[in-house]
Design a protein around this motif. Sequence first.
Motif, mmCIF file in Angstrom:
data_model
loop_
_atom_site.group_PDB
_atom_site.id
_atom_site.type_symbol
_atom_site.label_atom_id
_atom_site.label_comp_id
_atom_site.label_asym_id
_atom_site.label_seq_id
_atom_site.Cartn_x
_atom_site.Cartn_y
_atom_site.Cartn_z
ATOM 1 N N GLN A 216 0.872 -1.179 0.000
ATOM 2 C CA GLN A 216 0.000 0.000 0.000
ATOM 3 C C GLN A 216 0.909 1.228 0.000
ATOM 4 O OE1 GLN A 216 -0.623 -2.309 2.817
ATOM 5 N NE2 GLN A 216 -1.822 -3.466 1.323
ATOM 6 N N ARG A 217 0.694 2.095 -0.990
ATOM 7 C CA ARG A 217 1.511 3.300 -1.090
ATOM 8 C C ARG A 217 0.616 4.516 -1.296
ATOM 9 N NH1 ARG A 217 4.771 3.301 -6.153
ATOM 10 N NH2 ARG A 217 3.044 4.530 -7.002
ATOM 11 N N THR A 218 0.869 5.555 -0.526
ATOM 12 C CA THR A 218 0.194 6.835 -0.685
ATOM 13 C C THR A 218 1.249 7.899 -0.948
ATOM 14 O OG1 THR A 218 -1.567 6.188 0.848
ATOM 15 C CG2 THR A 218 -1.309 8.535 0.396
ATOM 16 N N VAL A 241 5.626 10.482 0.814
ATOM 17 C CA VAL A 241 5.336 9.103 0.412
ATOM 18 C C VAL A 241 5.290 8.235 1.655
ATOM 19 C CG1 VAL A 241 6.067 7.102 -0.930
ATOM 20 C CG2 VAL A 241 6.491 9.398 -1.818
ATOM 21 N N GLU A 242 4.216 7.473 1.782
ATOM 22 C CA GLU A 242 4.138 6.417 2.798
ATOM 23 C C GLU A 242 3.967 5.102 2.065
ATOM 24 O OE1 GLU A 242 1.779 5.144 6.885
ATOM 25 O OE2 GLU A 242 0.953 6.705 5.590
ATOM 26 N N ASN A 243 4.963 4.232 2.167
ATOM 27 C CA ASN A 243 4.971 2.981 1.418
ATOM 28 C C ASN A 243 5.155 1.810 2.377
ATOM 29 O OD1 ASN A 243 5.005 1.350 -0.958
ATOM 30 N ND2 ASN A 243 7.216 1.185 -0.784
ATOM 31 N N GLU A 277 8.437 5.904 5.408
ATOM 32 C CA GLU A 277 7.680 7.140 5.356
ATOM 33 C C GLU A 277 8.663 8.267 5.068
ATOM 34 O OE1 GLU A 277 4.204 9.477 7.867
ATOM 35 O OE2 GLU A 277 5.596 8.154 8.921
ATOM 36 N N THR A 278 8.372 9.052 4.024
ATOM 37 C CA THR A 278 9.316 10.038 3.515
ATOM 38 C C THR A 278 8.659 11.400 3.365
ATOM 39 O OG1 THR A 278 10.551 8.372 2.257
ATOM 40 C CG2 THR A 278 10.780 10.653 1.552
ATOM 41 N N LEU A 279 9.378 12.436 3.768
ATOM 42 C CA LEU A 279 8.989 13.817 3.501
ATOM 43 C C LEU A 279 10.196 14.532 2.910
ATOM 44 C CD1 LEU A 279 7.128 16.306 3.691
ATOM 45 C CD2 LEU A 279 8.003 16.656 6.017
ATOM 46 N N ARG A 280 9.993 15.148 1.734
ATOM 47 C CA ARG A 280 11.082 15.836 1.038
ATOM 48 C C ARG A 280 10.626 17.232 0.643
ATOM 49 N NH1 ARG A 280 12.850 16.575 -4.446
ATOM 50 N NH2 ARG A 280 15.126 16.468 -4.681
ATOM 51 N N GLU A 302 15.428 15.913 3.143
ATOM 52 C CA GLU A 302 14.557 14.741 3.165
ATOM 53 C C GLU A 302 14.682 14.024 4.502
ATOM 54 O OE1 GLU A 302 13.954 10.679 0.511
ATOM 55 O OE2 GLU A 302 14.261 12.614 -0.472
ATOM 56 N N GLN A 303 13.515 13.658 5.062
ATOM 57 C CA GLN A 303 13.448 12.884 6.300
ATOM 58 C C GLN A 303 12.748 11.567 6.001
ATOM 59 O OE1 GLN A 303 14.454 13.757 9.480
ATOM 60 N NE2 GLN A 303 15.152 15.837 9.049
ATOM 61 N N GLN A 304 13.299 10.476 6.559
ATOM 62 C CA GLN A 304 12.695 9.166 6.352
ATOM 63 C C GLN A 304 12.632 8.410 7.673
ATOM 64 O OE1 GLN A 304 14.825 6.866 3.480
ATOM 65 N NE2 GLN A 304 14.376 8.224 1.772
#
Length: 696
Positions: A216-218, A241-243, A277-280, A302-304
């Motif tokens: 599941q990816r958003t 992205v949340e994968n 979970e990623t925020l860029r 970028e934070q993961q």
Amino acid sequence: MTYRTLFIPTLLACYSIAVIAEEPLETIEVYGVRSSIEADRQEIHLTPGGVTLIDIDKLQEASITNLADVLRYVPGVTSSSDAGSDGIFFSSRGSNLDASDFDMNGIKLLQDGLPVTTADGNNHNRIIDPLASRYAVFARGANGIKYGASTLGGAVNFVSPTAHDTSGTEVFINGGSHGLLQERVTFSKVFNENYDGLVTIERKDWDGFREQNEQQRTGIYANFGVRLHKDVSTRFFVTYVENDQELPGSLTRAQVQEDPDQAGSTAVSGNFQLDVETLRLANVTRWNINDTSNLQVGLSIEQQRLFHPIVDQIFVDFDGPGPADPVEVFSLLIDTNHQDVAANIRYQQQWGKHDLLFGANYGRNRVDGEHFRNLNGRPNGLTTLIDNRAESLELFALDRWQFADKWTLVGGTQVVTATRDISSIDVSDDSVRAPSGTFDSINPRLGLIYAVNNNASVFANISRVYEPPTNFELEDEVSQSQQSLDAMDGTVFEVGTRGQQTLNSNLTWNWDITAYYTKLNDEILSVEDPNAPNTSLATNVDSTIHAGLETLFGASFKLGNSNNRIDPLLSFTYNRFEFDNDPIYGDNVLPAAPEYQIKAELIYRAENGFYAGPTLDWIDKRFADFANTFVVDDYTLVGLRAGWSNKDWRVFAEIRNLFDQEFIANHGVRERASEDDAILNPGQPRSFYVGLQASF
């Protein structure tokens, strides 16, 4: 903490990819300067080596579910999905051919010119969603110097769409076999000559054709452009992205024959997952100084968060036969946080017959967190504290000098300095393992281009490639001491030709052919640790050879007096990757890459927008070990695709693996593999997909 709370969904998705040839591309003027797709297309003709432009809109005539689908027709590249999800194996010019393929090193991935690949060179945690890009440029091998890269496999730059590419609302849905459902919506608007914005929201659900295979990816992809001055523009990018992805594990040969859709027993009992979970956040600002020069600067942060159960419990009975219970000696669940910062600056100047480019890239990466024992996908006791760091600085300069009417000399140099620092604390006894290293190199390049005519050229170059170890490789150094690894370096010779020709009013064809030979020193290769499956041991190998032939042919045959036509496309790759008089392996072939591969299609296109035709994948056998004792069989797959499109609508249908062939998509690597080794990843059975795209 989750990053999704930082978002208010606003606008949505767009993309465009895949003709890999010399077809005319649409030119769009943005802020009075030449669009980047046109600039990149023209730069290909100024590159004396293998470069491919991937037009993403073209590829969306079929189902695109992962990066391997996008790289399908790029010659010189081997790519395949482990189990149909986002987890892929990819290799360019023989990069990543070992047991540490999970770090996917050797290819530098960039988004809008800023690296997504971490500062230590790995692509483990995140692969770019290609459908969130307008197009991509794959510069293979040392040709990646235009992005500051010196890696063996080269660099791929994915360019985001903006509201100037598609203003309005776009909806896309794709689904079919194995529970696939992809939904994507894009909102974009050019507010006035100074402001524009685009937001894409996407969701992917995948049940998978194997057990323990769900995904599941958003994703949210947004950018906002501002013209600060008639010659200065800036663009802000946001990616979230949340994968969550289950990993089915690998199988033995007997298990594949019994049931290729089953998951590996340890993958089920250990509940293997790769959840990221990623925020860029990024910004790129461009100043058109005058008609002959421009300056561009960029910054990304970028934070993961990575949650990764990957090794099931391993027990050893130290007491031998008898009543004593076995003792658990190893299992692994990774729970880490990742911070990446990247910055670049590029200055381009036209000076008489010289086209000059100067640039610098800086990257910094930190990984901190914990390793636990793994109990069915849950932490079961802290084992290790992790604090790993990496930095890289790349300085590069290029001069394209048209010294005669048909001749262009291309000279360049890349200077790289990189540091790697590992800190791994065993909590059982507070012992510390801390290998580190500093790596420096100057990597020159010299090439020559001869323009046969306005539409065809031949070229040659000699260049140096250089690649320090990733932190994964440094952690896995075979002696498990404080010792570091050496950087890989080598020299590559390359010749080729590209162009297009109209033979008559009914026939146009295009080609892109490159042959290369690379002699490497100290290539870093890994084998799977027999005492800890799914982990690896890395070492330097004195000498290896990477050589090959990369070819791409396309054509368009007009049928009679109508605008109906037949468009064939053929990508052929020949690989010769081998040890060079190694004391252990002699001249054995390196594993994982086939000697040859053919990807082709033959598409009928009607003037009313209908298209249909077959596709072909013909992949040669591969070795799964350095000893060349375990052979993975070759395979041939046939598919069909059809669809219809106009300016606002597109529908398609696709059948993959029409004859339901059983095959191995990719596999692990051992020093000497046996039939009982679980290293095989079966490929996708017969599958059917349909899709719809609409613009409003």
